[in-house]
Write an enzyme that holds these catalytic residues in place. Structure first.
Site, PDB file in Angstrom:
ATOM      1  N   ASN A  35      17.105 -15.529 -12.359  1.00 20.75           N
ATOM      2  CA  ASN A  35      16.569 -15.779 -11.016  1.00 20.75           C
ATOM      3  C   ASN A  35      15.318 -16.655 -11.061  1.00 20.75           C
ATOM      4  OD1 ASN A  35      14.740 -14.031 -12.135  1.00 20.75           O
ATOM      5  ND2 ASN A  35      14.814 -12.503 -10.500  1.00 20.75           N
ATOM      6  N   HIS A  58      12.705 -16.193 -13.097  1.00 18.51           N
ATOM      7  CA  HIS A  58      11.449 -15.535 -13.464  1.00 18.51           C
ATOM      8  C   HIS A  58      10.982 -16.010 -14.835  1.00 18.51           C
ATOM      9  CE1 HIS A  58      13.630 -11.764 -15.291  1.00 18.51           C
ATOM     10  NE2 HIS A  58      13.214 -12.508 -16.287  1.00 18.51           N
ATOM     11  N   GLU A 110       8.482 -12.271 -10.877  1.00 17.74           N
ATOM     12  CA  GLU A 110       9.706 -12.308 -10.095  1.00 17.74           C
ATOM     13  C   GLU A 110       9.544 -13.201  -8.853  1.00 17.74           C
ATOM     14  OE1 GLU A 110      12.312 -11.213 -11.401  1.00 17.74           O
ATOM     15  OE2 GLU A 110      12.450  -9.044 -11.551  1.00 17.74           O
ATOM     16  N   ASP A 151       4.923  -9.536 -21.467  1.00 21.37           N
ATOM     17  CA  ASP A 151       5.217  -8.412 -20.584  1.00 21.37           C
ATOM     18  C   ASP A 151       5.660  -7.170 -21.346  1.00 21.37           C
ATOM     19  OD1 ASP A 151       7.612  -9.540 -21.409  1.00 21.37           O
ATOM     20  OD2 ASP A 151       8.232 -10.194 -19.429  1.00 21.37           O
TER      21      ASP A 151
END
Ligand code: GLP
Length: 237
Positions: A136, A138, A143, A67
């Protein structure tokens, strides 16, 4: 899935570096999927050390990173290109033209995403994908969502992620870019091997949910349960 418990961060990094170096030694032309974040830094350091001793070479390897932030020039010290240069590429013999990240500054991000997926396919897919896990759940910047995003795409970063990454941006979540480009779940899941690294008590709950809970796009890392060759190296310290 193979779960390897490491005794501390150094041990986790060494065990992870072992898997990566074995991959490149066994197949010099490996395509490595690489990750940013604090967790893999120790593994990169270990690989650099072994490279400097002459034990491992990346001269014939290719890399594709997961990313990159949008709207952050690649020269910015918090861009993932800068991260990879500083923590890995500047210290090994990878050929720069073989080290790839999505271009977060691309004006036509949809074309950039398509080109990134096409590039990974052209390389023959990923041999070994290194992953961290966000608080979280990811992976890369995939996400929590209503559905899994399969292709490379532009994502609006969640508040939780901007909060978690604020430490790199003067502790202000508002300074964290709002968008990023991330590889989707398809090329990650199509990687021949996946190596997930995590450390610290704060990652224990999310890791447990990812590996033992229901497979759900609400926790993107949970999809890894379906991967046939997943190694997880975890250290509580
Ligand atoms: C970042 C990256 C992820 C990384 C995660 C965890 O936002 N996009 O690839 O795995 O957050 O980072 P850390 O290792 O610092 O906890």
């Amino acid at each position: 899935m193979k779960l390897v418990l490491a005794k501390d961060y150094r041990d986790m990094s060494r065990k992870a570096a072992n898997v990566i170096s074995a991959q490149v030694i066994l197949k010099e032309t490996s395509v490595l999927g690489l990750a940013t974040g604090s967790t893999p830094i120790g593994a990169y350091q270990q690989l650099i050390e072994w490279h400097k001793k002459g034990d491992v070479s990346f001269a014939s390897a290719s890399t594709v990173n997961l990313d990159e932030y949008c709207s952050l020039p690649s020269s910015h010290e918090q861009s993932y290109l800068s991260f990879m240069n500083a923590n890995f590429f500047d210290h090994i013999d990878i050929r720069r033209e073989n080290a790839h990240l999505p271009n977060g500054m691309a004006r036509h991000y949809e074309a950039e995403c398509e080109a990134y997926d096409a590039l990974i396919s052209r390389l023959g897919g990923i041999d070994l994908q290194l992953l961290g896990i966000g608080p979280n759940g990811h992976i890369g910047f995939n996400e929590p969502d209503e559905h899994f995003m399969m292709k490379t795409h532009r994502v609006r970063l969640s508040d939780a992620t901007r909060q978690a990454n604020a430490r790199f941006f003067g502790n202000d979540p508002n300074n964290v870019p709002e968008f990023a480009l991330t590889m989707g779940m398809l090329h990650i899941m199509q990687a021949k091997k996946i190596l997930l690294v995590a450390n610290g008590q704060q990652k224990l709950a999310v890791l447990d949910r990812a590996l033992n809970g229901p497979v759900t796009p609400r926790l993107p890392a949970s999809l890894l349960q379906l991967h046939p060759d997943l190694t997880v190296v975890f250290s509580e310290k």
